[in-house]
Design an enzyme around this catalytic site. Sequence first.
Site, mmCIF file in Angstrom:
data_model
loop_
_atom_site.group_PDB
_atom_site.id
_atom_site.type_symbol
_atom_site.label_atom_id
_atom_site.label_comp_id
_atom_site.label_asym_id
_atom_site.label_seq_id
_atom_site.Cartn_x
_atom_site.Cartn_y
_atom_site.Cartn_z
ATOM 1 N NE ARG A 199 7.017 -0.631 9.987
ATOM 2 C CZ ARG A 199 5.888 -0.484 9.302
ATOM 3 N NH1 ARG A 199 5.903 0.062 8.083
ATOM 4 N NH2 ARG A 199 4.742 -0.866 9.802
ATOM 5 N NE ARG A 255 8.015 -3.562 5.955
ATOM 6 C CZ ARG A 255 6.787 -3.076 5.861
ATOM 7 N NH1 ARG A 255 6.256 -2.845 4.676
ATOM 8 N NH2 ARG A 255 6.073 -2.832 6.936
ATOM 9 C CE LYS A 269 -2.169 -0.951 3.878
ATOM 10 N NZ LYS A 269 -1.477 -2.197 4.216
ATOM 11 N NE ARG A 290 2.496 -4.693 10.950
ATOM 12 C CZ ARG A 290 3.528 -4.592 10.094
ATOM 13 N NH1 ARG A 290 4.632 -5.285 10.305
ATOM 14 N NH2 ARG A 290 3.429 -3.822 9.055
ATOM 15 N NE ARG A 302 -3.605 -0.637 9.917
ATOM 16 C CZ ARG A 302 -2.464 -0.173 9.387
ATOM 17 N NH1 ARG A 302 -2.312 1.089 9.084
ATOM 18 N NH2 ARG A 302 -1.478 -1.003 9.160
HETATM 19 P P1 AMP Z 1 1.537 0.924 8.799
HETATM 20 O O1 AMP Z 1 2.784 1.686 8.530
HETATM 21 O O2 AMP Z 1 0.381 1.383 7.961
HETATM 22 O O3 AMP Z 1 1.751 -0.561 8.755
HETATM 23 O O4 AMP Z 1 1.128 1.282 10.303
HETATM 24 C C1 AMP Z 1 1.974 0.978 11.391
HETATM 25 C C2 AMP Z 1 1.189 0.912 12.685
HETATM 26 O O5 AMP Z 1 0.598 2.195 12.967
HETATM 27 C C3 AMP Z 1 0.018 -0.055 12.692
HETATM 28 O O6 AMP Z 1 0.401 -1.386 12.932
HETATM 29 C C4 AMP Z 1 -0.816 0.526 13.833
HETATM 30 O O7 AMP Z 1 -0.248 0.237 15.093
HETATM 31 C C5 AMP Z 1 -0.670 2.020 13.609
HETATM 32 N N1 AMP Z 1 -1.719 2.520 12.694
HETATM 33 C C6 AMP Z 1 -1.534 3.137 11.492
HETATM 34 N N2 AMP Z 1 -2.705 3.481 10.934
HETATM 35 C C7 AMP Z 1 -3.676 3.062 11.796
HETATM 36 C C8 AMP Z 1 -5.103 3.095 11.775
HETATM 37 N N3 AMP Z 1 -5.807 3.627 10.762
HETATM 38 N N4 AMP Z 1 -5.759 2.561 12.842
HETATM 39 C C9 AMP Z 1 -5.098 2.052 13.889
HETATM 40 N N5 AMP Z 1 -3.758 1.959 13.967
HETATM 41 C C10 AMP Z 1 -3.038 2.468 12.928
#
Ligand code: AMP
Length: 217
Positions: free
Chosen positions: A157, A127, A13, A168, A88
């Site tokens: 990360r 990654r 994404k 996740r 989400r």
């Molecule tokens: P991502 O980089 O999109 O994988 O986001 C990393 C982390 O940020 C996720 O695993 C959540 O802990 C938090 N996060 C990001 N966006 C959201 C969202 N819309 N709702 C809840 N947690 C979020």
Amino acid sequence: MIIVLLGPPGAGKGTQGELLAARLGIPKIATGDLFRAAVRDGTPLGVEARKYMDRGDLVPDSVILGILREAMASPEAARGAILDGAVRTVPQAEGLADVLKSIDRKVDAVLLFDANHAELIRRLSARTTCDTCQTPFKAFAPGTACPRNDGGRLIRRKDDEPEAIQNRLNVYEEQTAPVVAWYQTHEVPVERIDAIGDVTDVTMRAAEALKHVPRAD
Ligand code: AMP
């Protein structure tokens, strides 16, 4: 045009969102990137978000909706936005719809990036991510200077460690997958994109899918 990107972690994404945002000339709003920057800068938002992120749990809906409300009202988003990972849960989808309705806008389309479990685990475990520009890379060890020469270093990360990855993926199935059906029942077009293969091919598939979406602006 307001586009929501859905799909499990590792589906691409972030990468595709950036490419599509450049093609369409609208900003990408990635809540995960915002949180990582806030954690790095030690802001109150970062301190709060970190409690959830390292384990791979979701940050509470109220925090996300505050961010979305502000982002969607900003002048940068006047022509639209690509929302990457910013929706989400079903309450987040509902909250975003309310925020947009209050400014006479709506989500125009959802792109659902699809990849199998084995591929997602392979991508996430391999990654590293720049601690400055947050771009993910698949062929560099932690500690390498960012290939974009922005002074950043590539790190693994915390939520790309095996236990957090599994969590996740479970969180995605339980809390995010139902968002797809929510959009379908609320008459927002959901375009499924095969996310396996060359980055450019996936972008072409996504751009093709968006051609069918009527532009409101
Ligand atoms: P991502 O980089 O999109 O994988 O986001 C990393 C982390 O940020 C996720 O695993 C959540 O802990 C938090 N996060 C990001 N966006 C959201 C969202 N819309 N709702 C809840 N947690 C979020």
